[in-house]
Scaffold this motif. Structure first.
Motif, short mmCIF file in Angstrom:
data_model
loop_
_atom_site.label_atom_id
_atom_site.label_comp_id
_atom_site.label_asym_id
_atom_site.label_seq_id
_atom_site.Cartn_x
_atom_site.Cartn_y
_atom_site.Cartn_z
N ARG A 130 -34.55 31.23 57.20
CA ARG A 130 -35.03 31.71 57.90
C ARG A 130 -33.19 31.88 58.39
NH1 ARG A 130 -39.23 35.33 58.51
NH2 ARG A 130 -41.01 35.28 56.82
N VAL A 131 -32.63 32.98 58.62
CA VAL A 131 -31.42 32.44 59.44
C VAL A 131 -31.00 33.81 60.55
CG1 VAL A 131 -28.81 32.24 58.74
CG2 VAL A 131 -29.74 31.32 57.06
N ILE A 132 -30.53 33.27 61.23
CA ILE A 132 -30.66 34.71 62.28
C ILE A 132 -29.15 34.73 62.45
CG2 ILE A 132 -31.46 35.30 64.71
CD1 ILE A 132 -33.41 34.10 64.60
N ALA A 133 -28.95 34.91 62.81
CA ALA A 133 -26.51 35.98 62.66
C ALA A 133 -27.22 36.80 63.90
CB ALA A 133 -25.82 36.02 61.56
N VAL A 134 -26.07 35.90 64.99
CA VAL A 134 -25.25 37.09 65.71
C VAL A 134 -23.95 37.64 66.09
CG1 VAL A 134 -28.03 36.69 66.99
CG2 VAL A 134 -25.73 34.48 67.61
N ASP A 135 -23.38 37.82 67.06
CA ASP A 135 -22.22 38.66 67.30
C ASP A 135 -21.30 38.84 65.68
OD1 ASP A 135 -21.08 39.82 69.06
OD2 ASP A 135 -20.16 37.67 69.36
N CYS A 136 -21.94 38.44 64.74
CA CYS A 136 -21.40 38.18 63.36
C CYS A 136 -21.05 39.91 62.76
CB CYS A 136 -21.48 37.87 62.69
SG CYS A 136 -21.78 35.80 62.61
N ALA A 137 -19.78 40.24 62.49
CA ALA A 137 -19.20 41.32 61.76
C ALA A 137 -19.58 40.98 60.30
CB ALA A 137 -18.02 42.42 62.46
N THR A 197 -32.90 32.75 50.88
CA THR A 197 -32.63 32.58 52.46
C THR A 197 -32.50 34.23 52.76
OG1 THR A 197 -31.08 30.84 52.52
CG2 THR A 197 -31.43 32.57 54.54
N ALA A 198 -33.38 34.30 53.84
CA ALA A 198 -34.11 35.93 54.36
C ALA A 198 -33.14 35.79 56.33
CB ALA A 198 -35.45 35.78 54.65
N LEU A 199 -32.25 36.84 55.73
CA LEU A 199 -31.00 36.77 56.84
C LEU A 199 -31.52 38.62 57.62
CD1 LEU A 199 -27.88 36.51 55.76
CD2 LEU A 199 -28.57 36.19 58.78
N LEU A 200 -31.16 37.98 59.32
CA LEU A 200 -31.49 38.92 60.31
C LEU A 200 -30.43 39.46 60.81
CD1 LEU A 200 -32.89 41.19 61.95
CD2 LEU A 200 -34.08 38.32 63.79
N ASN A 201 -29.54 40.20 60.36
CA ASN A 201 -28.69 40.59 61.33
C ASN A 201 -28.56 40.50 62.40
OD1 ASN A 201 -26.08 40.94 62.09
ND2 ASN A 201 -26.00 42.56 59.66
#
Ligand code: 5GP
Ligand code: MN
Length: 331
Positions: free
Chosen positions: A91-98, A114-118
């Motif tokens: 589980r990945v949380i990406a923040v502020d990435c366009a 991998t499951a991504l939360l954008n």
């Protein structure tokens, strides 16, 4: 905003919260060369995970800029190193990435499943996550992270409030840009009530400079140029300048405002020669021009009034090409 859109936003937030509640171990990432919002939203998400007793790692391709050392968790903001690729995260949380590429080398920690939360506020975001909480009307990613914590009914403390206030302050240029909505100011007020020290943060982040930064500014001002009609102004910084003034790339932040602020200028540009080749371009517009369109056409992105891209070629060549592009866009 319409009622349907608001409901949709609430659904997205609920999905994000479920994603967090259902996982045990997370990787929190943001874009390379992290700015105030990237750093603050990474740490604010880390703070939420910490409160929930989750296991997490906060990793960025680049290190934490020293001026953000006062933030909660800044010591756990890890600079990527290749040995980290050995561990994969589900589980990945990406923040502020366009976009996905802006995460940089940290992507090597992602597995095939991998499951991504954008979580992001850039209108050019390409929805690269499994779950996408992309609110283009948010002034900063921290605004969305704050809404999430509020919805989760987590009691906010001064550490969290300081992260949120920092992201709001930096992404709105000190509550001056057009993204400074009533909601931003209401959230900022709540953060002050929760213990953020507004004037100290403003002094630290908007006013204080290093000597190197001031010497770099002197060079950049000396080289300021504008187009014949006065609608475009630009300056540049070379790798040699950084060495000569003992400044870092971080010290170039805010320089682009000097060309942008000149009366009559519609687009201000800063060109930065990068140590590893290529030229990083920062674009700022005052009124009508949408610089995100120009940046996107050159492989970058951003917002209507603040965008950027990286070009390849010599500094002189890139400057000529970009100025031609902007001239064409303003016609
Ligand atoms: P800056 O000029 O301060 O580096 O960036 C201004 C805005 O444009 C920021 O919102 C930033 O995220 C975005 N931006 C800058 N460079 C790039 C890029 O290469 N790609 C994308 N997608 N966005 C960028
Ligand atoms: Mn941001």
């Amino acid at each position: 905003m319409s009622r349907a859109a608001l409901l949709d936003d609430q659904d997205r937030l609920a999905e994000a919260i479920r994603f967090i509640e259902e996982g045990d171990r997370f990787l929190v990432v943001s874009h390379l060369h992290p700015d105030g919002d990237a750093v603050s939203s990474t740490l604010a998400v880390g703070w939420i995970l910490h409160k929930l007793g989750k296991d997490f790692l906060m990793v960025n391709e680049d290190g934490l800029p020293a001026k953000f050392g006062y933030l909660w968790g800044s010591g756990q903001f890890i600079r990527f190193s290749p040995d980290l690729s050995a561990s994969t995260f589900n589980r990945v949380i990406a923040v502020d990435c366009a976009d996905f590429a802006r995460i940089g080398e940290v992507r090597s920690c992602f597995g095939p499943d991998t499951a991504l939360l954008n979580i992001d506020h850039h209108p050019t975001n390409d929805h690269f996550g499994r779950i996408n909480v992309v609110f283009a009307d948010a002034a900063a990613t921290v605004e969305i992270v704050h809404d999430m914590a509020e919805r989760m009914r987590i009691e906010i403390d001064a550490d969290f409030a300081t992260c949120i206030y920092t992201g709001l302050l930096t992404d709105t240029g000190g509550f001056r840009y057009s993204n400074t909505t009533p909601k931003v100011l209401r959230t900022a007020a709540q953060m002050l009530e929760a213990g953020a020290e507004g004037s100290r943060l403003a002094g630290l982040l908007l006013e204080r400079t290093t000597f190197g930064q001031t010497m770099l500014l002197r060079l950049a001002l000396n080289r300021m140029e504008r187009s014949r009609n006065g609608k475009i102004a630009w300056t540049y910084v070379t790798v040699q300048d950084l060495a000569d003034t003992n400044a870092t790339l971080e010290d170039t932040e805010g320089l682009v405002n000097y060309p942008r602020n000149i009366e009559g200028v519609e687009v201000g540009i800063l060109f930065k020669e990068m140590p590893d080749g290529g030229v990083k371009v920062s674009l700022r517009s005052n009124e009508s021009a949408d610089v995100s369109v120009i940046a996107k056409s050159m492989g970058g992105g951003g917002h209507a009034k603040a965008a950027g891209c990286t070009m390849s070629g010599s500094l002189k060549d890139c400057m000529e090409r970009m100025i031609r592009e902007v001239e064409a866009a303003l016609e």
